[in-house]
Design a protein around this motif. Structure first.
Motif, PDB file in Angstrom:
ATOM      1  N   VAL A 372      19.805 -15.042   4.400  1.00 49.74           N
ATOM      2  CA  VAL A 372      20.809 -14.712   3.392  1.00 49.74           C
ATOM      3  C   VAL A 372      21.721 -13.642   3.986  1.00 49.74           C
ATOM      4  CG1 VAL A 372      19.389 -15.300   1.392  1.00 49.74           C
ATOM      5  CG2 VAL A 372      19.271 -12.995   2.346  1.00 49.74           C
ATOM      6  N   GLY A 373      22.931 -13.634   3.511  1.00 51.92           N
ATOM      7  CA  GLY A 373      23.880 -12.640   3.986  1.00 51.92           C
ATOM      8  C   GLY A 373      24.938 -12.373   2.940  1.00 51.92           C
ATOM      9  N   ASP A 399      34.301 -10.865  -1.818  1.00 50.12           N
ATOM     10  CA  ASP A 399      32.862 -10.865  -2.072  1.00 50.12           C
ATOM     11  C   ASP A 399      32.318 -12.213  -1.635  1.00 50.12           C
ATOM     12  OD1 ASP A 399      30.306 -10.566  -2.921  1.00 50.12           O
ATOM     13  OD2 ASP A 399      30.751 -10.434  -5.060  1.00 50.12           O
ATOM     14  N   THR A 400      31.550 -12.217  -0.539  1.00 44.17           N
ATOM     15  CA  THR A 400      31.043 -13.461   0.039  1.00 44.17           C
ATOM     16  C   THR A 400      29.525 -13.419   0.109  1.00 44.17           C
ATOM     17  OG1 THR A 400      33.041 -13.741   1.374  1.00 44.17           O
ATOM     18  CG2 THR A 400      31.100 -14.982   2.049  1.00 44.17           C
ATOM     19  N   ARG A 401      28.892 -14.525  -0.297  1.00 43.94           N
ATOM     20  CA  ARG A 401      27.441 -14.662  -0.225  1.00 43.94           C
ATOM     21  C   ARG A 401      27.120 -15.931   0.562  1.00 43.94           C
ATOM     22  NH1 ARG A 401      28.107 -10.332  -1.861  1.00 43.94           N
ATOM     23  NH2 ARG A 401      27.139  -9.231  -3.615  1.00 43.94           N
ATOM     24  N   ASP A 402      26.266 -15.783   1.587  1.00 41.86           N
ATOM     25  CA  ASP A 402      25.840 -16.918   2.401  1.00 41.86           C
ATOM     26  C   ASP A 402      24.328 -17.071   2.309  1.00 41.86           C
ATOM     27  OD1 ASP A 402      28.223 -17.972   3.725  1.00 41.86           O
ATOM     28  OD2 ASP A 402      28.342 -16.016   4.689  1.00 41.86           O
ATOM     29  N   SER A 403      23.870 -18.307   2.319  1.00 39.59           N
ATOM     30  CA  SER A 403      22.436 -18.585   2.377  1.00 39.59           C
ATOM     31  C   SER A 403      22.232 -19.852   3.202  1.00 39.59           C
ATOM     32  CB  SER A 403      21.842 -18.763   0.975  1.00 39.59           C
ATOM     33  OG  SER A 403      22.459 -19.844   0.306  1.00 39.59           O
ATOM     34  N   SER A 404      21.096 -19.923   3.868  1.00 38.95           N
ATOM     35  CA  SER A 404      20.810 -21.098   4.698  1.00 38.95           C
ATOM     36  C   SER A 404      19.310 -21.275   4.828  1.00 38.95           C
ATOM     37  CB  SER A 404      21.446 -20.952   6.083  1.00 38.95           C
ATOM     38  OG  SER A 404      20.861 -19.874   6.795  1.00 38.95           O
ATOM     39  N   ILE A 405      18.916 -22.512   5.100  1.00 36.10           N
ATOM     40  CA  ILE A 405      17.534 -22.831   5.372  1.00 36.10           C
ATOM     41  C   ILE A 405      17.513 -23.965   6.394  1.00 36.10           C
ATOM     42  CG2 ILE A 405      17.370 -24.482   3.458  1.00 36.10           C
ATOM     43  CD1 ILE A 405      14.454 -23.568   3.102  1.00 36.10           C
ATOM     44  N   ASN A 406      16.579 -23.899   7.313  1.00 36.04           N
ATOM     45  CA  ASN A 406      16.531 -24.925   8.362  1.00 36.04           C
ATOM     46  C   ASN A 406      15.094 -25.188   8.780  1.00 36.04           C
ATOM     47  OD1 ASN A 406      16.889 -22.169   9.872  1.00 36.04           O
ATOM     48  ND2 ASN A 406      16.064 -23.566  11.408  1.00 36.04           N
ATOM     49  N   THR A 429      20.730 -26.720   6.010  1.00 30.23           N
ATOM     50  CA  THR A 429      21.675 -26.684   4.912  1.00 30.23           C
ATOM     51  C   THR A 429      22.087 -25.243   4.671  1.00 30.23           C
ATOM     52  OG1 THR A 429      22.050 -27.210   2.565  1.00 30.23           O
ATOM     53  CG2 THR A 429      19.827 -26.549   3.185  1.00 30.23           C
ATOM     54  N   SER A 430      23.358 -25.041   4.439  1.00 32.36           N
ATOM     55  CA  SER A 430      23.865 -23.688   4.196  1.00 32.36           C
ATOM     56  C   SER A 430      24.870 -23.740   3.052  1.00 32.36           C
ATOM     57  CB  SER A 430      24.521 -23.114   5.452  1.00 32.36           C
ATOM     58  OG  SER A 430      25.618 -23.909   5.862  1.00 32.36           O
ATOM     59  N   ARG A 431      25.006 -22.607   2.403  1.00 34.18           N
ATOM     60  CA  ARG A 431      25.874 -22.527   1.223  1.00 34.18           C
ATOM     61  C   ARG A 431      26.620 -21.196   1.235  1.00 34.18           C
ATOM     62  NH1 ARG A 431      26.377 -25.003  -3.678  1.00 34.18           N
ATOM     63  NH2 ARG A 431      27.076 -23.733  -5.440  1.00 34.18           N
ATOM     64  N   ARG A 432      27.861 -21.248   0.845  1.00 37.00           N
ATOM     65  CA  ARG A 432      28.677 -20.047   0.737  1.00 37.00           C
ATOM     66  C   ARG A 432      29.343 -19.995  -0.634  1.00 37.00           C
ATOM     67  NH1 ARG A 432      33.122 -17.770   4.969  1.00 37.00           N
ATOM     68  NH2 ARG A 432      31.173 -16.941   5.816  1.00 37.00           N
ATOM     69  N   GLU A 433      29.299 -18.823  -1.234  1.00 37.68           N
ATOM     70  CA  GLU A 433      30.049 -18.551  -2.457  1.00 37.68           C
ATOM     71  C   GLU A 433      30.963 -17.372  -2.182  1.00 37.68           C
ATOM     72  OE1 GLU A 433      27.663 -18.050  -5.889  1.00 37.68           O
ATOM     73  OE2 GLU A 433      26.618 -19.971  -5.673  1.00 37.68           O
ATOM     74  N   GLN A 434      32.243 -17.569  -2.438  1.00 36.44           N
ATOM     75  CA  GLN A 434      33.220 -16.552  -2.106  1.00 36.44           C
ATOM     76  C   GLN A 434      34.227 -16.386  -3.234  1.00 36.44           C
ATOM     77  OE1 GLN A 434      35.527 -17.362   1.416  1.00 36.44           O
ATOM     78  NE2 GLN A 434      36.270 -15.268   1.599  1.00 36.44           N
ATOM     79  N   VAL A 435      34.438 -15.135  -3.575  1.00 35.11           N
ATOM     80  CA  VAL A 435      35.490 -14.787  -4.521  1.00 35.11           C
ATOM     81  C   VAL A 435      36.390 -13.769  -3.830  1.00 35.11           C
ATOM     82  CG1 VAL A 435      36.070 -13.799  -6.760  1.00 35.11           C
ATOM     83  CG2 VAL A 435      33.989 -15.176  -6.509  1.00 35.11           C
TER      84      VAL A 435
END
Length: 777
Positions: A372-373, A399-406, A429-435
């Motif tokens: 996570v980041g 404001d950015t949130r990253d998460s990944s799993i492999n 798989t990775s996901r980013r949420e950014q505002v």
């Protein structure tokens, strides 16, 4: 007596008094101490692994365990006498591992990482063969192999892609065990490596027995930058671990002068202005990288290595804009500006591997990880008129949130005496949420999606098969095939993006050891690789330029990008010297389709017409080059000479982009050549070592499109160091980085509608002095 069991092997050692054991696939010298004085010392020549045979690491280890090299006892020794035997093994050298690898791989261990007392990994990488670093000296930049720009070089952390937003420049060299440079792609790793792969391997506990404490103090323009690093290894039963941490802080001051000149179609100047920027920055952070290994009773092993990085940066930039020739239709955007910024980056990444051995010497390796980041940043830019009145203020909050799993795995099965087959998979798989919100002082948004919650995701799946085998005593080969599919998507209030691509990548590597010359070998590689569009190139939110012009456009993404596909060939000759040295020459060529290049156009936006740069696929390109390397000890050729180690490498590059007119229609950011020369001198009667390195990249010019030419000035960097080994466990290192401190120059010329837009910048660089104290406990 059979030597296939550990007990029998130990008894044989006691009978003979000396032997060789094999670790990690190569012969490792063994120190044997016995109470019988008549045993001859080990013969290094008989213990050296035969260079005539190179197979997969798993195959080498299993084969050599069943056939150890044992030297006969001296005549007259009582075979029945009781002896005390102590066996000490060590990992094979970096050069041995390079020589025994079928795929072209260069390894740089702790010696290279510690040599100059560098504070960032980028400073280490710039000295390695064929590697260049973008940006001015001392400030880091994107990492490039073979002069090819960002995205062509695959960067891995422990064999896996690091999380988004992670910068290798922020990684302390004290956290790294070794650097692996793989010139051609292999099926086991992703083939997103047109230029090659740089794998950063974090510290490993089994190679270290002592606690290490390192403290350094650096000064740049009198600004302090302390750094403390500690590594503590230990073992409890079947669990071994190493706790590694570093904490740092630095302060930097930068100055940059930008000059803009516009000429009308008649060639007369219509606009002349200068912009002076001064930035003060303070960065502080902490890195934690513990590692744990556990061996189960059945022989299975489990490795866990989390990695935590947190850093915070605060900066203030003041700008003064002056016009010596004003255009009534183009008034100055401001007279003065001030930008205050703060950002905090946090990453938590976990790596893990589990290994199981079967009775038929097959192995199953399962890897897993996740992370996570978060990135929080804000800036406030205020523009002022000549009389000091506020013209506008722009607030930008991110404001950015990253998460990944492999997860992934590899099943390895020896097949006869000459083949080692392997098959595996990778899932990620990775996901980013950014505002991101950008508004002016009146509350007006600066782009359409300001304030939207952007959801982006990437899914990647890959399968591969490979075989590493011996054709005969002189010839070894590696054959692999990898399929990789990537799906990238994003959603926001205004649009949705989906991009799907898949690539088949066959690869072939071969090594031919010249008959009668055990230290000489020829390598040949035929590879397929690709470059996938980055997430920012596909769905990036706009990056707004304070002064919008053809040379300083806004930047945005393009959801319709296709991956670049490349076919490549490498041919290398390597000559290994007897004193840990090598001389090599490597030639390569790459043929690239669907090349990605940025284009700048004038488009209508929410705030009116603006120059915007976006990536597009423009067609076909080729690149080729030659890489020379020589690393040796002076006493190799002059045995009575001083203890001097020499290191040098030189690379020459050519490239051409079909859809862009010449003469300088080269790949973006690729210099024509680059070189390094370094030496170390160890004094004979004092525990002192002195050394240094010169890094050189000459000025070059790139025709990036039909309308734009970019130029980069010469880059020379001289680094010096001195090392005093106070005692076997304590040493003091003094180093000076970027001693010459030359200005760094860049320029760009864009011709649109008969108007020439010319912009040049001059950035100051500085010398950094560092004093580093190291102790082992």
């Amino acid at each position: 007596m059979s030597l296939n069991t550990p007990v029998a092997f130990s008894l044989k050692l006691m009978q003979l008094g000396l032997a060789s054991v094999f670790s990690a696939g190569v012969a490792t010298p063994v120190l044997v101490s016995a109470q019988t004085e008549s045993v001859n010392p080990p013969d290094e020549k008989t213990q050296e692994a035969s260079p005539a045979k190179t197979v997969a690491p798993e195959k080498k280890a299993d084969a050599k365990k069943s056939d150890p090299t044992v030297k006969a006892a001296a005549p007259g020794i009582n075979q029945e006498s009781t002896q005390k035997v102590t066996i000490t093994g060590s990992r094979q050298s970096d050069l041995d591992e390079r020589r025994l690898s079928t795929a072209a791989k260069i390894i740089f261990g702790r010696e290279e990482l510690d040599r100059n007392g560098d504070s960032t990994l980028g400073e280490v990488l710039k000295r390695l063969p064929g590697v260049t670093i973008g940006g001015r000296p001392g400030r880091g930049g994107d990492i490039r192999m073979r002069g090819m720009g960002s995205g062509y070089t695959q960067i891995l952390l422990n064999g896996e892609r690091p999380p988004r937003g992670f910068s290798m420049d922020s990684l302390s060299p004290d956290q790294v065990e070794r650097i692996e440079i793989i010139r051609g792609p292999v099926a086991e790793y992703s083939t997103q490596a047109i230029a090659g792969t740089i794998n950063i391997v974090l510290r490993e506990d089994y190679k270290q027995k002592d606690t290490e404490i390192k403290f350094s103090e650096s000064l740049e323009q009198g600004r302090s930058a302390p750094n403390l690093s500690i590594t503590y290894p230990a073992q409890i039963g079947s669990l071994s671990y190493a706790l590694s941490a570093s904490i740092f802080q630095n302060r930097q001051h930068d100055e940059n002068l930008t000059t803009t000149l516009e000429k009308n179609p008649q060639g007369q100047p219509s606009l002349m202005q200068t912009q002076n920027d001064e930035t003060n920055r303070r960065t502080r952070g902490i890195h934690l990288a513990p590692r744990m290994n556990y061996r189960f009773e059945n022989g299975d092993t489990l490795m866990l290595q989390p990695f935590l990085m947190n850093s915070r940066s605060d900066s203030n930039t003041s700008s003064v804009l002056g016009q010596t020739l004003a255009d009534p239709n183009h008034p100055a955007e401001y007279a003065m500006a001030n930008t205050a910024s703060t950002s905090e980056n946090s990453f938590l990444r976990g790596f893990g591997t589990w290994q199981h051995k079967f009775e038929d010497n097959a192995k199953l390796n399962i890897k897993f990880g996740g992370g996570v980041g978060k990135i929080n940043g804000s800036s406030l830019r205020t523009d002022y008129a000549n009389n000091g009145a506020v013209l506008t203020a722009i607030s930008d909050v991110n404001d950015t949130r990253d998460s990944s799993i492999n997860t992934g795995g590899k099943y390895t099965q020896p097949w006869g005496d000459k083949h080692t087959l392997a098959a595996g998979w990778d899932l990620e798989t990775s996901r980013r949420e950014q505002v991101r919100t950008s508004v002016d002082s009146q509350g007006h948004p600066q782009f359409a999606e300001s304030g939207d919650n952007i959801h982006a995701s990437t899914r990647r799946i890959a399968v591969f098969v490979q075989d590493e085998f011996d054709i005969n005593a002189q010839l070894s080969a590696y054959v692999g095939l990898r399929w990789e599919g990537i799906r990238t998507g994003s959603t926001s209030l205004s649009n949705a993006v989906n991009n799907i691509s898949s690539v088949w990548s066959p690869v072939l590597h071969g090594v031919w050891r010249l008959p009668g010359a055990s230290k000489d070998q020829v390598r040949v590689s035929l590879t397929n690789a690709y470059r996938a569009p980055g997430l920012n190139d596909l769905i990036a939110l706009p990056s707004i330029s304070p002064i919008n012009s053809p040379t300083r456009p806004d930047r945005t993404g393009n959801p319709n990008l296709k991956p670049e596909l490349s076919k490549g060939v490498d041919i290398a000759f390597e000559h290994y010297l007897s004193r840990a040295g090598i001389m090599s020459v490597n030639v390569f060529a790459r043929d690239i389709d669907d090349l990605i290049r940025r284009r700048t156009l004038l488009v209508n936006t929410l705030t009116g017409p603006r120059w915007v740069s976006s990536p597009v696929n423009i067609g076909h390109a080729t690149t080729k080059g030659v890489e020379l390397e020589a690393k040796f000890q002076w006493q190799e050729f002059f045995p009575e000479g001083p203890a001097i180690d020499l290191r040098s490498n030189y690379s020459r590059f050519w490239s051409s982009v079909d859809d862009i007119p010449g003469p300088n229609n080269r790949l973006d950011q690729q210099p024509r050549q680059t070189a390094n020369f370094g030496l170390d001198y160890r004094m004979a009667r004092l525990p002192l070592t002195f050394g240094g390195n010169i890094n050189w990249t000459p000025a070059y010019e790139i025709q990036t499109s039909e309308t734009q030419i970019n130029s980069t000035g010469i880059k020379r960097q001289l680094d010096l160091y001195g090392l005093w080994k106070i005692n076997p466990v304590t040493q003091l290192r003094l180093s000076a980085g970027n001693v010459s401190a030359n200005d760094y120059l860049n320029s760009s010329i864009v011709t649109t509608g008969g108007i020439n837009h010319m912009e040049s910048s001059v950035a100051k660089t500085y010398t950094t002095w560092s004093l580093r104290f190291e102790i082992k406990m």
